[in-house]
Design a protein around this motif. Structure first.
Motif: not given
Ligand code: SAM
Length: 391
Positions: A177, A204, A206, A262, A290-291, A306
């Motif tokens: 983002l 990352s 943000t 993450d 994992d969320v 996000n």
């Molecule tokens: C669109 S990116 C987020 C970008 C972040 N807002 C940034 O500015 O860098 C989505 C993130 O969700 C993570 N992700 C995907 N599935 C996930 C899960 N089940 N649990 C935790 N993280 C997850 C991915 O590894 C990725 O880093």
């Protein structure tokens, strides 16, 4: 201190104009006018420096240096040539001209750009015989012109590199983002630094980084330089005082915990190095998880996430099964939390099985997105379950 008022325009990500206007008022700039894509304001020179240093939402600050009506490219040339460019910068500095327009009747904006560049260079030749050269990649001075159907407005860009470049990013990551969008999302969520914050898909980092900077009142522009420092009218003493005033406002620590996680260990590593570089690693509790396996780190708090958008089909399928599980997890483990999901995926409210209490339209670059608010509340004892309610 100089009290002459100048006219400025601060562009921002679309959808954040109201948030930027509010921020400008908080920064001591009352005379504002919101338009699509940004906020115009009138203020003394020192306020422009202060806004560059402190705004978390503006993309740039443009100084309006002239305006004229036009019918032809030659009218634009004459209007540009009438401005005192040599008063503002030196011919040894490189320039770049950028033209944008809305319903402009002229056939070629490239030609308009060329004529403005000619006008500026001709002005220098006529006054000091030397002319600036063009550098389209790393110019010292950026000139902007905006043409509506009848008028052309000239600006000098006081920011240089866009303001979302805070100077904290390490290397390139996929789809981060922009920092000013992250700051705007935090503001729209109503999060305040005394509330616990969690970004469980932090990538990352943000969002938590912006939150930590806000919570510690660290000015976002303290680690970078600005184009106004290269203008001839720059007042280095005043600028030094403003930077010092900003530094004195900093807090030593965040008032409430900021959590980030993450599932991807590589992203966690990048986030960790970024937080360290920005000096806020101690303020953010970062882990790999994992969320769908996370528990709430506090009884109440704000979650801002996000998730990926599912641009690719396989990802879209995967997200189709992810959201119902996320909805279940929120209901089971995050009662009393406010949850904000920023996404370009319009299926989210349906898939997650919760009713959003707000849906705020925004743009992430060209992608139309929404910030959804879900208030997770404990269900009545009789129902014996948890559910989400609209406000
Ligand atoms: C669109 S990116 C987020 C970008 C972040 N807002 C940034 O500015 O860098 C989505 C993130 O969700 C993570 N992700 C995907 N599935 C996930 C899960 N089940 N649990 C935790 N993280 C997850 C991915 O590894 C990725 O880093």
């Amino acid at each position: 201190m100089d009290s002459t008022k100048h006219r400025f325009f601060a562009p921002c990500p679309r959808g954040l104009e109201g948030a930027l206007e509010q921020e400008l008022h908080e920064l001591g700039v009352p005379a504002t006018a919101k338009t699509e894509g940004g906020v115009a304001f009138q203020a003394p020179w020192s306020s422009m420096c202060w806004v560059n240093l402190k705004s978390r939402i503006a993309s740039r600050v443009l100084w309006e240096v002239g305006q004229a009506s036009y019918r032809s490219e030659e009218d634009v040339y004459r209007a540009a040539a009438a401005l005192p460019w040599p008063d503002w910068f030196a011919p040894s500095q490189t320039i770049k001209v950028k033209v944008s327009a809305k319903r402009c009747p002229l056939p070629s904006l490239d030609f308009v750009t060329l004529r403005i560049k000619d006008a500026v260079c001709d002005k220098f030749v006529s006054t000091n015989r030397r002319r600036p050269s063009v550098d389209t990649r790393h110019p010292h001075i950026r000139l902007d012109a905006f043409l509506d159907p009848e008028r052309v407005t000239f600006y000098l860009d006081t920011s240089g590199e866009p303001l979302f470049k805070r100077g904290h990013r390490i290397g390139a990551v996929e789809a981060p983002l922009r920092e000013n969008l992250a700051a705007g999302l935090l503001r729209l969520s109503g999060w305040t630094p005394d509330e616990v914050l969690l970004d469980p898909m932090c990538g990352s980092g943000t969002i938590p980084l912006e939150a930590a900077l806000m919570a510690r009142k660290i000015a976002p522009g303290l680690s970078r330089s600005f184009a106004f420092e290269r203008l001839l009218i720059h007042d280095a003493k005043l600028w030094g005082r403003l930077r010092e005033a900003a530094r004195l406002k900093q807090l030593a620590e965040v008032p409430a915990a900021i959590h980030a996680s993450d599932r991807d260990p590589a992203m966690v590593k990048i986030a960790q190095r970024t937080f360290q570089g920005a000096g806020v690693a101690v303020d953010i509790r970062l882990r790999q998880s994992d969320v769908l396996e996370l528990d709430a780190p506090a009884e109440q708090g704000v979650m801002l996430l996000n998730p990926p958008y599912g641009v690719r089909l396989s990802q879209a399928d995967e997200l189709g099964s992810f959201y119902p599980r996320l909805g279940d997890r929120l209901k089971q483990r995050f009662a009393s939390w406010r949850v904000y999901i920023f996404t370009g995926d319009a299926r989210v409210p349906k898939l997650i099985g919760l009713t959003p209490s707000k849906r705020i339209p925004l743009f992430n670059g060209p992608i139309e997105c929404r910030l959804y608010e879900f208030k997770i509340v404990r269900g009545s004892a009789r129902q014996g379950r948890l559910h989400a309610e609209g406000a």
